[in-house]
Scaffold this active site. Structure first.
Site, PDB file in Angstrom:
ATOM      1  N   ASP A  54       2.722  -1.014   5.797  1.00 15.41           N
ATOM      2  CA  ASP A  54       2.548  -0.722   4.376  1.00 15.41           C
ATOM      3  C   ASP A  54       1.182  -1.201   3.882  1.00 15.41           C
ATOM      4  OD1 ASP A  54       3.791   0.026   1.770  1.00 15.41           O
ATOM      5  OD2 ASP A  54       3.410  -2.081   1.319  1.00 15.41           O
ATOM      6  N   GLU A  63      -0.268   2.961   6.886  1.00 16.66           N
ATOM      7  CA  GLU A  63      -0.573   3.605   5.602  1.00 16.66           C
ATOM      8  C   GLU A  63      -2.029   3.302   5.310  1.00 16.66           C
ATOM      9  OE1 GLU A  63       0.980   3.988   1.000  1.00 16.66           O
ATOM     10  OE2 GLU A  63       0.942   2.026   1.928  1.00 16.66           O
TER      11      GLU A  63
HETATM   12  C1  GLC Z   1       3.017   1.414  -0.420  1.00 16.57           C
HETATM   13  C2  GLC Z   1       4.384   2.031  -0.564  1.00 16.57           C
HETATM   14  C3  GLC Z   1       4.755   2.071  -2.015  1.00 16.57           C
HETATM   15  C4  GLC Z   1       4.794   0.643  -2.530  1.00 16.57           C
HETATM   16  C5  GLC Z   1       3.472  -0.070  -2.279  1.00 16.57           C
HETATM   17  C6  GLC Z   1       3.591  -1.554  -2.472  1.00 16.57           C
HETATM   18  O1  GLC Z   1       2.036   2.190  -0.978  1.00 16.57           O
HETATM   19  O2  GLC Z   1       4.398   3.307   0.020  1.00 16.57           O
HETATM   20  O3  GLC Z   1       5.993   2.692  -2.234  1.00 16.57           O
HETATM   21  O4  GLC Z   1       5.084   0.633  -3.897  1.00 16.57           O
HETATM   22  O5  GLC Z   1       3.026   0.112  -0.958  1.00 16.57           O
HETATM   23  O6  GLC Z   1       4.295  -2.137  -1.429  1.00 16.57           O
END
Ligand code: GLC
Length: 595
Positions: A253, A315
């Site tokens: 994440d 991500e």
């Molecule tokens: C990422 C997740 C999102 C979340 C954020 C904070 O972007 O995909 O849903 O709110 O991280 O953890």
């Protein structure tokens, strides 16, 4: 063939070429201006080692709160996921990525974790998780866990201790700083101008210890201090915990946000205001700092120490292809699948736009294996993004054809295979996602793309008998698994056929991507070219019939005809003259071509 050899040479040259890495250019004083990026991906056919499983996998993202409710609580749970494994197997899924299902106050619906080594009671138990892994394994489906390393919940015992005093041993596990005093106000000001991506200052004052702590996301999500080696080791132990339990990898994440400039330099302010009413800001000093690569290498050593090619999916949002390429690592030793949002950020059907994005990703400087997705739990569903209101189903099939015939790993978002649409809140009172409350009405939050999976045409789409945590989309009576399973022309059956064709076709799995007719503004077309046969894909992204002509001789192929594998023009098995094709509006053609 020439092109295959050329691609291999280009990738081989990358070993010695010097490619600027923007991620490394942010921490000006501590960085080397350029890094060497090594060969990550060599054209498949020239490799002797078998491809890692994740290169040809179909990954399916599950939002556990909304996928399947086996306990009739109005919320999904792990037993619910286990009960749907046969459905996923039948669809053709190889791995599921489950967004956080750990104990959490659920401020950010699981992305605020209060215990990394357990399952949230509302979703089940560790025994349920073990059962899910075992049942999934029987069906050759791997489980990818979501690893949130940037921040914890403010209710995590680590933060509770950290907050308790200035001198406790965990104070340095988070980013605590003194505030600033100004002559114009007696009130302490935050240490700098950084803003949370979820609105307003990224600093929260703690009156007990009279310092501020830093949070890139909500105040309930304090950032960990990744310069502290003990923090790193604690998080790697979390990874080991889930790997030991059978996870085949992690989705990392918000991975680029782990580090901040230690001098806390202000960020550049940009013109205009965002949906929260704050000035726009470039996250120059708190995103994409060079140190993240050390952590990724360390974490990769952990996953690589386990058998079975465990995978790291990152991500790694970012517009810049060079920056994204750096996430593979100098020696292909960081993230194997850096998720980009190139497709997710395209909001209209446009052959030139998609062609450009595919082209730059397919030839990324690291020669890294591409990964593609249209939708996820933070993005408006693409059924709506690309739909024109009357040809939505045709368009959904067209886009599925694109996603599943490219060279790379596709990630599906639950429900896209049945044409689920967004169901956005109609008023602020309905909103669950806090960013929708902070930013209403400009930012409605992400509830719309997180609604319950539509299983049947019964009440609440068969998700639960009690009221589900979010209202199901109005389309559920027509768009649901039960109805679509029975309809041979449904979106669901199209996805199944596509995945099957992809799995069984050498060129679709291994072939090189070769763009065709590159000036065509309506039809996106390409070859997946391999020694053992090639496949042509032609996608009419316009609402009118379009005539196309392909000259494959120039691409080293003698065949003038293609045998249709799938698509909506004409029927499967028929032969089409490639020098004279008329694609209907939003028509898709996937066919085999001879050498
Ligand atoms: C990422 C997740 C999102 C979340 C954020 C904070 O972007 O995909 O849903 O709110 O991280 O953890």
């Amino acid at each position: 063939m020439k092109r295959i050899v050329l691609a291999a040479i280009v990738c081989a040259l990358a070993v010695v070429s010097v490619i600027p890495c923007k991620a490394e250019s942010l921490a000006a004083s501590r960085m080397k201006p350029q890094v060497k990026v090594s060969r990550v991906h060599q054209v498949q056919e020239e490799k002797t080692k078998p491809d890692p499983w994740w290169q040809h996998a179909v990954i399916y993202e599950i939002y556990p709160r909304s996928f399947a409710d086996a306990k009739n609580t109005g919320m999904g749970n792990l037993k619910g996921i286990t009960s749907k494994l046969d459905y996923l197997k039948d669809l053709g899924v190889d791995a599921i990525w489950i967004t956080p299902c750990y104990p959490s106050p659920q401020v950010d619906f699981g992305y605020d974790i209060s215990d990394y080594q357990n399952i949230a009671p509302e979703y089940g138990t560790l025994a349920d998780f073990d059962e899910l892994v075992a049942e999934a394994k029987k069906r050759k489906i791997g489980i990818i866990m979501d690893l949130v390393m940037n921040h914890t919940s403010d209710k995590h015992p680590w933060f509770v201790v950290s907050k308790s005093s200035l001198n406790n041993p965990k104070r340095d596990w988070y980013i605590w700083r003194d505030g600033k005093t100004t002559t114009s106000s007696t009130k302490l000001q935050p240490p700098n101008n950084w803003q949370s991506v979820f609105g307003h200052s990224a600093w929260k004052y703690d009156p007990d210890t009279k310092q501020f702590y830093y949070h890139f996301f909500y105040p309930e999500q304090p950032d960990l201090n990744w310069r502290n080696k003990v923090v790193r080791e604690a998080m790697y132990n979390v990874a080991r915990f889930w790997l030991d339990r059978g996870a085949v990898g992690f989705r990392l994440d918000a991975i680029t946000t782990l580090f901040e400039d230690p001098k806390l330099k202000d960020n550049p302010v940009l013109p205009g205001k965002n949906a929260y009413g704050d000035p726009n800001m470039q996250h120059k000093n708190n995103d994409r700092l060079v140190e993240v690569h050390d952590v990724l290498r360390e974490l990769r050593r952990v996953t690589d120490s386990y058998p079975g090619e465990r995978v790291l999916v990152g991500e790694c949002a970012g517009k810049d292809i060079v920056e994204l390429s750096c996430m593979y690592g100098k020696n292909a030793d960081e993230v194997q699948l850096p998720m980009n949002f190139f497709f997710a950020d395209i909001n209209k059907l446009s052959a030139p736009l998609f062609r450009k994005e595919i082209g730059r990703w397919d030839t990324n400087p690291a020669c890294g294996w591409p990964v593609y997705l249209f939708s996820n739990h933070d993005q408006v569903r693409h059924y709506i993004r690309y739909g024109n209101g009357k040809d939505n189903d045709r368009i959904a099939k067209l886009m599925a054809t694109l996603l599943l015939t490219l060279r790379g790993t596709p990630i599906l978002y639950y429900g896209e295979e049945i044409g689920m649409e967004n169901n956005d809140p109609k008023s602020i009172e309905e909103v669950q996602d806090p960013i929708g409350k902070i930013g209403w009405p400009k930012e409605k939050g992400r509830d719309g793309e997180r609604t319950p999976m539509q299983w049947t045409a019964d009440a609440n789409a068969g998700f639960s008998e009690v009221k589900p945590w979010l209202p199901v989309a109005a389309s559920y009576k027509q768009y649901n698994v039960a109805v679509e399973e029975k309809d041979p022309s449904s979106i669901l059956n199209y996805y199944k056929q596509l995945i099957k064709v992809r799995r069984e076709n050498h060129a679709l799995l291994h072939g090189e991507y070769v763009a065709l007719n590159e000036t065509d503004s309506n039809v996106l077309s390409y070859l997946r070219k391999s020694k053992n046969g090639s496949v042509i894909v032609a996608l009419n992204m316009s609402g009118k019939p379009v005539k196309v002509r392909f000259d494959l001789k120039a691409r080293g192929l003698s065949g003038r005809h293609t045998k249709v594998l799938l698509g909506n023009y004409p029927n499967v098995g028929e032969s089409v003259d490639l020098t004279n094709v008329t694609l209907p509006p939003y028509g898709a053609l996937v066919g085999e071509v001879k050498m």
